[in-house]
Design an enzyme around this catalytic site. Structure first.
Site, mmCIF file in Angstrom:
data_model
loop_
_atom_site.group_PDB
_atom_site.id
_atom_site.type_symbol
_atom_site.label_atom_id
_atom_site.label_comp_id
_atom_site.label_asym_id
_atom_site.label_seq_id
_atom_site.Cartn_x
_atom_site.Cartn_y
_atom_site.Cartn_z
ATOM 1 N N GLU A 325 26.673 -50.321 -22.050
ATOM 2 C CA GLU A 325 26.300 -48.959 -21.652
ATOM 3 C C GLU A 325 27.107 -47.939 -22.423
ATOM 4 O OE1 GLU A 325 26.629 -45.270 -19.030
ATOM 5 O OE2 GLU A 325 28.132 -46.547 -19.978
ATOM 6 N N HIS A 454 37.563 -42.440 -19.648
ATOM 7 C CA HIS A 454 37.608 -43.056 -20.984
ATOM 8 C C HIS A 454 39.035 -43.118 -21.542
ATOM 9 C CE1 HIS A 454 33.088 -42.638 -22.243
ATOM 10 N NE2 HIS A 454 33.268 -43.344 -21.147
#
Length: 517
Positions: A325, A454
């Protein structure tokens, strides 16, 4: 209201729904069509909400963390960390009695080796920058080059046309381009054609811009993303005189294989397949415990509790843990692209759960009917009903909520593209929480929903258990309900805006490193 109070409220609310309305009717009354389905749905939903706990799901997060710790700190697709995560999920589901399969596909694995930028003149400073997935690389040590800015158009299509790059103005320079109007790949390709040696795209919302160029073939020049503030500052400096940067973007790229994990109940009507998904892979920068260990763990624990049910589900329930993803929805795109026409028709709904425990969370529900009037528009027919069902449940348990746009930047995107009703929840990524949202949800205004988005800090300490618990209740209630009864997808919806703060809808969510603007 704390997590235990919310759970108690949820149980009471669902218990109330489980009481058959026909009890007030004479004993000889014939049940209305669908009454049995509704009764069984309410009973199963009640049980799953009661028994699917955030505490149990947290144990899966601990396993994902341990896997990342033993595998270079991440669980990215194409790495041992993801392979081990997928094997763990597969094994748990197989033991529980599901029909489980791996769906293998090839992709280009990427790992950023360098992402550095700094102003040399007029005033030296460092620029936080993120390499775009599938970018070309500079030489080791990077380049030193002058900057040339693409004019900001009123219609927001900056850099989307070759004519936006004046002849000769970009040769040997770094092109500074504002986000908006078209894919990043288009912007950097136009910059490359104009002779630029690199491209820097600056955001049009808060946060350092993450992005992907879509595929290896699309990468033409080294390209990275920076913040809106830094981009505007560079543009302002350029208006006064020359600006020179040191710029280094390097990325390792290699063809690898990875697997989606697909599990479904052995019983249930396949013609009414109910599907739920969450991506299992992390970025290479960290373990990905909120993004998206949280959705993966919530889905897994719900599936394990469903397997304990003595009820035979009427509708087939299919769960998916997507891979890759983070490099462009590759796992869900591969799955949808390989559905047969019949298989596509059989999937009556898809619910997506991506980042459901952000530490400075909002509680966001995908805006299926576009009642908020923000962004991409409504989902396929039935999406409005999915939104309504989720928000009505959250109202019953006393959980505040807002809408969030179908941007296409998570794994619901491929399902929406082929007309499958979609929905789900999200607790925010690098978007900034507003004052109104802080008042509604708690937390800190002016700070990202997930400050470790992230990043290496997305570990076990990056989970808010209250948000985790509420969203797991949403998953459990949806599974219990739709396992027996999908009739609500046909019931009309009265559109009422779900956002409470100027349609902010959870802010930017470029969880998979968005392809487009």
């Amino acid at each position: 209201m704390n997590a235990s109070q919310r759970r108690a409220a949820a149980v009471l609310a669902v218990a109330a729904l489980a009481t058959p309305l026909m009890l007030a009717a004479p004993a000889t009354a014939t049940p209305a069509p669908g009454a049995a389905e509704a009764r069984d749905a309410a009973r199963l939903a009640k049980r799953l909400v009661r028994e699917t706990s955030a505490e149990d799901a947290y144990r899966h997060l601990q396993k994902f963390q341990a896997i990342a710790d033993s595998a270079e700190g991440n669980r990215a697709a194409g790495t041992l960390g993801h392979d081990a995560s997928a094997a763990y999920v597969y094994t748990q589901l197989k033991k529980a009695g599901y029909a489980v399969t791996y769906q293998k596909f090839d992709f280009i694995y990427t790992k950023t080796l360098a992402e550095k930028a700094s102003v040399v003149s007029p005033a030296p400073r460092d620029l936080p920058i993120r390499a775009m997935t599938y970018t070309k690389s500079t030489a080791v040590g990077g380049v030193r080059a002058a900057v040339a800015a693409v004019p900001v158009d009123a219609d927001g299509s900056n850099g989307c046309e070759p004519g936006d790059f004046a002849a000769g103005a970009f040769t040997g320079k770094l092109a500074l381009i504002k986000r908006g109007g078209c894919a990043f790949a288009v912007k950097q390709a136009n910059a490359a054609a104009a002779g630029a040696v690199g491209a820097i795209v600056y955001n049009n919302v808060e946060g350092v811009l993450s992005g992907t160029l879509g595929d290896v073939e699309s990468g033409k020049i080294p390209t990275g993303g920076i913040t809106l503030a830094e981009g505007e500052r560079l543009a302002a400096d350029l208006a006064k005189g020359p600006v020179t940067l040191d710029f280094e973007i390097r990325q390792f790229q290699e063809k690898r294989s990875t697997n989606n994990v697909i599990a479904e109940t052995k019983g249930g009507n396949a013609a009414n397949t109910v599907m739920l998904g969450a991506h299992l892979d992390s970025v290479t920068a960290g373990p990905g415990i909120n993004d998206n260990g949280s959705g993966s763990a919530g889905l897994l624990q719900t599936a394990l509790e469903l397997a304990k049910s003595r009820d035979q589900v009427r509708n087939k329930i299919r769960f998916a843990w997507w891979s890759a993803e983070e490099v462009g929805l590759l796992g869900s795109e591969h799955y949808v692209a390989n559905l047969t026409p019949l298989g596509r028709k059989e999937i009556k709904l898809y619910l997506n759960f991506d980042m459901i425990a952000s530490p400075n969370y909002g509680l966001f529900v995908y805006d299926g009917d576009n009642s908020d009037g923000v962004g991409a528009g409504a989902g396929p027919e039935g999406s409005a009903q999915l939104e309504r069902d989720i928000t009505e449940f959250m109202d019953r348990i006393g959980a505040p909520h807002e809408g969030t746009d179908f941007t296409g930047r998570s794994d619901y995107g491929p399902f929406i593209e082929v007309g499958i009703p979609s929905g789900g929840t999200f607790t925010g990524a690098e978007g900034i929480k507003t004052a109104g949202q802080a008042e509604k949800f708690g937390g800190q205004a002016g700070v990202a929903y997930d400050v470790n988005y992230h990043a290496p800090g997305d570990d076990l300490s990056n989970i808010d258990m209250t948000a985790f618990d509420i969203n797991i209740d949403v998953i459990a209630h949806a599974v219990g309900t739709y396992a027996h009864d999908i009739s609500s997808l046909k019931k009309p919806v009265v559109s009422v805006p779900t956002t409470g703060d100027a349609g902010s809808g959870g802010g930017l969510h470029s969880d998979h490193e968005e392809v487009t603007e």
